[in-house]
Design a protein around this motif. Sequence first.
Motif, PDB file in Angstrom:
ATOM      1  N   ARG A 249      -8.234   5.683   1.194  1.00 40.88           N
ATOM      2  CA  ARG A 249      -8.372   6.783   2.139  1.00 40.88           C
ATOM      3  C   ARG A 249      -8.393   8.093   1.350  1.00 40.88           C
ATOM      4  O   ARG A 249      -7.937   8.152   0.199  1.00 40.88           O
ATOM      5  CB  ARG A 249      -7.248   6.781   3.178  1.00 40.88           C
ATOM      6  CG  ARG A 249      -5.850   6.624   2.587  1.00 40.88           C
ATOM      7  CD  ARG A 249      -4.918   5.988   3.613  1.00 40.88           C
ATOM      8  NE  ARG A 249      -3.531   5.880   3.165  1.00 40.88           N
ATOM      9  CZ  ARG A 249      -3.067   4.857   2.458  1.00 40.88           C
ATOM     10  NH1 ARG A 249      -3.871   3.870   2.083  1.00 40.88           N
ATOM     11  NH2 ARG A 249      -1.778   4.809   2.130  1.00 40.88           N
TER      12      ARG A 249
ATOM     13  N   TYR B  69       0.347   3.318  -8.831  1.00 37.28           N
ATOM     14  CA  TYR B  69       0.610   3.143  -7.395  1.00 37.28           C
ATOM     15  C   TYR B  69      -0.401   2.156  -6.808  1.00 37.28           C
ATOM     16  O   TYR B  69      -1.561   2.113  -7.221  1.00 37.28           O
ATOM     17  CB  TYR B  69       0.585   4.471  -6.629  1.00 37.28           C
ATOM     18  CG  TYR B  69      -0.724   5.205  -6.601  1.00 37.28           C
ATOM     19  CD1 TYR B  69      -1.526   5.197  -5.463  1.00 37.28           C
ATOM     20  CD2 TYR B  69      -1.159   5.941  -7.694  1.00 37.28           C
ATOM     21  CE1 TYR B  69      -2.727   5.889  -5.413  1.00 37.28           C
ATOM     22  CE2 TYR B  69      -2.360   6.635  -7.664  1.00 37.28           C
ATOM     23  CZ  TYR B  69      -3.136   6.608  -6.517  1.00 37.28           C
ATOM     24  OH  TYR B  69      -4.321   7.298  -6.471  1.00 37.28           O
TER      25      TYR B  69
ATOM     26  N   LYS C 203     -11.592   7.943  -0.185  1.00 38.20           N
ATOM     27  CA  LYS C 203     -11.838   6.755   0.629  1.00 38.20           C
ATOM     28  C   LYS C 203     -12.801   5.783  -0.021  1.00 38.20           C
ATOM     29  O   LYS C 203     -12.766   4.576   0.234  1.00 38.20           O
ATOM     30  CB  LYS C 203     -12.368   7.189   1.999  1.00 38.20           C
ATOM     31  CG  LYS C 203     -12.448   6.081   3.027  1.00 38.20           C
ATOM     32  CD  LYS C 203     -12.855   6.644   4.381  1.00 38.20           C
ATOM     33  CE  LYS C 203     -12.889   5.560   5.443  1.00 38.20           C
ATOM     34  NZ  LYS C 203     -13.267   6.101   6.771  1.00 38.20           N
TER      35      LYS C 203
ATOM     36  N   ILE D  85      -2.848   0.541  -3.911  1.00 43.17           N
ATOM     37  CA  ILE D  85      -3.623   0.931  -2.731  1.00 43.17           C
ATOM     38  C   ILE D  85      -4.383  -0.282  -2.189  1.00 43.17           C
ATOM     39  O   ILE D  85      -5.218  -0.864  -2.879  1.00 43.17           O
ATOM     40  CB  ILE D  85      -4.604   2.067  -3.052  1.00 43.17           C
ATOM     41  CG1 ILE D  85      -3.844   3.358  -3.375  1.00 43.17           C
ATOM     42  CG2 ILE D  85      -5.576   2.292  -1.898  1.00 43.17           C
ATOM     43  CD1 ILE D  85      -3.052   3.916  -2.208  1.00 43.17           C
TER      44      ILE D  85
ATOM     45  N   ASP E 296       0.867  -1.174   0.000  1.00 39.55           N
ATOM     46  CA  ASP E 296       0.000   0.000   0.000  1.00 39.55           C
ATOM     47  C   ASP E 296       0.903   1.223   0.000  1.00 39.55           C
ATOM     48  O   ASP E 296       1.644   1.456   0.953  1.00 39.55           O
ATOM     49  CB  ASP E 296      -0.908  -0.023   1.234  1.00 39.55           C
ATOM     50  CG  ASP E 296      -1.858   1.160   1.269  1.00 39.55           C
ATOM     51  OD1 ASP E 296      -2.994   1.013   0.785  1.00 39.55           O
ATOM     52  OD2 ASP E 296      -1.463   2.225   1.792  1.00 39.55           O
ATOM     53  N   TRP E 297       0.848   2.011  -1.097  1.00 34.34           N
ATOM     54  CA  TRP E 297       1.748   3.159  -1.203  1.00 34.34           C
ATOM     55  C   TRP E 297       1.023   4.299  -1.888  1.00 34.34           C
ATOM     56  O   TRP E 297       0.469   4.143  -2.966  1.00 34.34           O
ATOM     57  CB  TRP E 297       2.996   2.774  -1.993  1.00 34.34           C
ATOM     58  CG  TRP E 297       4.117   3.737  -1.808  1.00 34.34           C
ATOM     59  CD1 TRP E 297       4.565   4.664  -2.713  1.00 34.34           C
ATOM     60  CD2 TRP E 297       4.933   3.893  -0.639  1.00 34.34           C
ATOM     61  NE1 TRP E 297       5.611   5.380  -2.183  1.00 34.34           N
ATOM     62  CE2 TRP E 297       5.861   4.932  -0.904  1.00 34.34           C
ATOM     63  CE3 TRP E 297       4.970   3.263   0.606  1.00 34.34           C
ATOM     64  CZ2 TRP E 297       6.809   5.339   0.025  1.00 34.34           C
ATOM     65  CZ3 TRP E 297       5.914   3.669   1.531  1.00 34.34           C
ATOM     66  CH2 TRP E 297       6.815   4.692   1.246  1.00 34.34           C
ATOM     67  N   CYS E 298       1.061   5.468  -1.264  1.00 34.46           N
ATOM     68  CA  CYS E 298       0.207   6.569  -1.685  1.00 34.46           C
ATOM     69  C   CYS E 298       0.879   7.529  -2.658  1.00 34.46           C
ATOM     70  O   CYS E 298       0.343   8.591  -2.947  1.00 34.46           O
ATOM     71  CB  CYS E 298      -0.266   7.331  -0.444  1.00 34.46           C
ATOM     72  SG  CYS E 298      -1.723   8.358  -0.730  1.00 34.46           S
ATOM     73  N   ASN E 299       2.063   7.196  -3.150  1.00 35.68           N
ATOM     74  CA  ASN E 299       2.753   8.064  -4.091  1.00 35.68           C
ATOM     75  C   ASN E 299       2.955   7.343  -5.419  1.00 35.68           C
ATOM     76  O   ASN E 299       3.394   6.194  -5.446  1.00 35.68           O
ATOM     77  CB  ASN E 299       4.103   8.518  -3.532  1.00 35.68           C
ATOM     78  CG  ASN E 299       3.938   9.418  -2.332  1.00 35.68           C
ATOM     79  OD1 ASN E 299       3.882   8.944  -1.204  1.00 35.68           O
ATOM     80  ND2 ASN E 299       3.831  10.706  -2.556  1.00 35.68           N
TER      81      ASN E 299
ATOM     82  N   GLU F 293      -6.749  10.860   1.467  1.00 32.87           N
ATOM     83  CA  GLU F 293      -5.493  11.454   1.015  1.00 32.87           C
ATOM     84  C   GLU F 293      -4.825  10.658  -0.103  1.00 32.87           C
ATOM     85  O   GLU F 293      -3.787  11.069  -0.624  1.00 32.87           O
ATOM     86  CB  GLU F 293      -4.520  11.609   2.191  1.00 32.87           C
ATOM     87  CG  GLU F 293      -4.131  10.315   2.879  1.00 32.87           C
ATOM     88  CD  GLU F 293      -5.039   9.954   4.033  1.00 32.87           C
ATOM     89  OE1 GLU F 293      -4.547   9.314   4.975  1.00 32.87           O
ATOM     90  OE2 GLU F 293      -6.235  10.330   3.988  1.00 32.87           O
ATOM     91  N   CYS F 294      -5.413   9.506  -0.465  1.00 33.57           N
ATOM     92  CA  CYS F 294      -4.854   8.668  -1.535  1.00 33.57           C
ATOM     93  C   CYS F 294      -5.901   8.393  -2.608  1.00 33.57           C
ATOM     94  O   CYS F 294      -6.154   7.248  -2.973  1.00 33.57           O
ATOM     95  CB  CYS F 294      -4.337   7.349  -0.965  1.00 33.57           C
ATOM     96  SG  CYS F 294      -2.952   7.549   0.163  1.00 33.57           S
ATOM     97  N   GLY F 295      -6.565   9.442  -3.073  1.00 35.05           N
ATOM     98  CA  GLY F 295      -7.538   9.260  -4.143  1.00 35.05           C
ATOM     99  C   GLY F 295      -8.939   8.952  -3.681  1.00 35.05           C
ATOM    100  O   GLY F 295      -9.687   8.273  -4.375  1.00 35.05           O
TER     101      GLY F 295
END
Length: 373
Positions: free
Chosen positions: A223, A217, A229, A219, A203-206, A225-227
């Motif tokens: 959430r 990336y 929730k 997921i 799981d990586w948000c960048n 902040e990552c596209g």
Amino acid sequence: MMQPVCRAATLLLLIAVLSSPPALSERGRKKVIHVSEDESGAVVVQTAPGKVVTHRGGTIILPCRYHYDMSAHDPAEIRLKWTKVMDPMSFVDVFVAMGKERRAFGSYRGRTALQEDGTGDASLIIRNVTLQDYGQYECEVTNELEDDTGMVKLDLEGVIFPYHPRLGRYTLNFQEAQEACLAQDGILASYDQLHKAWVEGMDWCNAGWLEDGSVQYPISRPRDECGRKDTPVGVRSYGYRHKEDERYDAFCFTSNLNGKVYFLKTYRKLSYPEALQACKKNGARVAKVGQLYAAWKIQLLDKCEAGWVEDGSIRYPIVNPRARCGGREPGVRNLGFPDKKYKLFGVYCYKKASEGPPKDGREEPGKWRPLQV
């Protein structure tokens, strides 16, 4: 894939994924080849899909077999050619054989040979497999007028690691991402490798570059902040981006080490220049980021001690999560890029297998045990 062959002298190529022996993930599964004749008398060849799997430093066989009308063609007239498929319109020569002549090309020189296990065997042996050997290979068999081809995919056991340099996130164009991975003992990862890592929980948000020029990336826990929730889990894609103008992070891939990574015991904490000298005096060098990830994933290095690595960042590997060791998930913790001159930490060193044990005689966690293929 079904491919009819109508001429009596046509070569029939069989690609069977039958590595010797198969990797752990392939054990217990038999690949089946079906050869039959249709109503017109033409032979139809069906091959089972799959891949061969090894690790860096291993030996692997890329299987390829063929049939032809021996009464119509002299075996010395048959040419066997292996190429690596770089993209749909780009190939790199690997190995060519005709009669008694043999020739390997480029980085494959000195590492490749035909297996030649009986008539019709064009299987290629690759020794001391490198990260760059990963990918798709084409086996081509040709006589004077006709040819047939088949594909084999060479996969590597290893680990994905996201990477950005001291400059910060989203600072790498495609070429710089390639160079950054190479500098840290890796290559840009493929989509298949990133997808496998996501299936295993990554799981990586960048977003980061992949080898095909796409930016993606993984997921596992949606959430905001990552596209958002409410979006589904998966490997999210920005598509293919401009390789020179656009900048992202990188997803790198590395594999088995011919050596070991260890945390060097010192009487005090060290600056980065002091860490370089400490590893050197111990007959080693400061470990690269990819080497630390490989030691964590493959050699199960577990150390709750922050230390310098080669790019000037501070990291430590955790296999068994516990209190005061940075979170509930296993992984390589990253504390960023502190001032190299004034900030003091421990250091992770890397020593090749041929260089012997650490000078103090102590065995560190993650002792190297070579994988066998």
